[in-house]
Write a protein that holds these residues in place. Sequence first.
Motif, PDB file in Angstrom:
ATOM      1  N   TRP A  39     -13.620  19.363  -4.670  1.00 38.18           N
ATOM      2  CA  TRP A  39     -15.006  19.745  -4.950  1.00 38.18           C
ATOM      3  C   TRP A  39     -15.690  20.399  -3.748  1.00 38.18           C
ATOM      4  N   LYS A  40     -15.325  19.950  -2.550  1.00 32.37           N
ATOM      5  CA  LYS A  40     -15.920  20.555  -1.353  1.00 32.37           C
ATOM      6  C   LYS A  40     -15.449  22.002  -1.180  1.00 32.37           C
ATOM      7  N   THR A  41     -14.158  22.232  -1.433  1.00 33.80           N
ATOM      8  CA  THR A  41     -13.622  23.593  -1.341  1.00 33.80           C
ATOM      9  C   THR A  41     -14.277  24.493  -2.379  1.00 33.80           C
ATOM     10  N   MET A  42     -14.521  23.941  -3.571  1.00 37.74           N
ATOM     11  CA  MET A  42     -15.180  24.719  -4.627  1.00 37.74           C
ATOM     12  C   MET A  42     -16.565  25.177  -4.169  1.00 37.74           C
ATOM     13  N   LEU A  43     -17.275  24.311  -3.500  1.00 39.38           N
ATOM     14  CA  LEU A  43     -18.599  24.677  -2.988  1.00 39.38           C
ATOM     15  C   LEU A  43     -18.481  25.691  -1.855  1.00 39.38           C
ATOM     16  N   ASP A  44     -17.516  25.470  -0.958  1.00 32.61           N
ATOM     17  CA  ASP A  44     -17.326  26.395   0.173  1.00 32.61           C
ATOM     18  C   ASP A  44     -17.047  27.813  -0.310  1.00 32.61           C
ATOM     19  N   GLU A  45     -16.294  27.924  -1.407  1.00 33.77           N
ATOM     20  CA  GLU A  45     -15.889  29.241  -1.888  1.00 33.77           C
ATOM     21  C   GLU A  45     -17.032  30.033  -2.508  1.00 33.77           C
ATOM     22  N   THR A  46     -18.181  29.380  -2.712  1.00 32.96           N
ATOM     23  CA  THR A  46     -19.360  30.126  -3.192  1.00 32.96           C
ATOM     24  C   THR A  46     -20.071  30.799  -2.027  1.00 32.96           C
TER      25      THR A  46
END
Length: 245
Positions: A39-46
């Motif tokens: 979930w953290k990577t998903m946010l970072d990729e935005t």
Amino acid sequence: MAKEKSNDDRKKQYDKKRAGTRTRNYTAIFYPEDLPENWKTMLDETHVKWVESPLHDKDLNADGKPKKAHHHTMFMFQSVKTKEQFIEYLKDLFGESETGSIVGVADPQPVQDKSALIRYFAHLDNPEKVQYDIKDIIGHNGVDVSELFKMSMSETLDRMIEIEEYIETHDITEMCDLAVMVRYEHKDWYRIITTQSTMYFNAFIRSRRHKKQADAILLEYSDVEVNEETGEMTFVEKKKQEVSE
């Protein structure tokens, strides 16, 4: 009574201004056990700048039972967003539940004070709560967490206006009384009063005290004449009472 009403009106105007409808900064609570592992990577990729708190896994409810482990977060967008847009941003990433809420995320809200929120990430101003290590506050996508601990100029000015209105509303005439009244209930004010603007608020309170004394003398030695046609009030010297022998 008129003074209290005036202060109330100013406070309502101030709250209305602060509430607003669009802002760049938002916060939400994330529950890792309900989210994808990445979930953290998903946010970072935005590529949106955001900050995560330490994992709050020792917090307790009012009944003493442990709260569900969670992270507090803060998001800092490049352009202003409505709360609804922030919610849609999170739903696009993590999905929407049957009840319409964001999966694994709760309580999305606009941020009023970035410095105060970052301090809350570690419960720095809440000694009654579990204390977390500020080293575990992590900035993403280029966020410098140390800078967030510093209150911006606009945030400082907003707090100073709040303190002035508090002094006026409670008719405070001594600095020590102000310190006692805010040290636990308004710790963000207390930091300003004791570290940044001590001399200013000392002078502000002293000036109010002197003005009250001058007003009292004026009332003691002056009468008020009212123009019946215009309603205008004029202070005139009080007539000395004749003392009969």
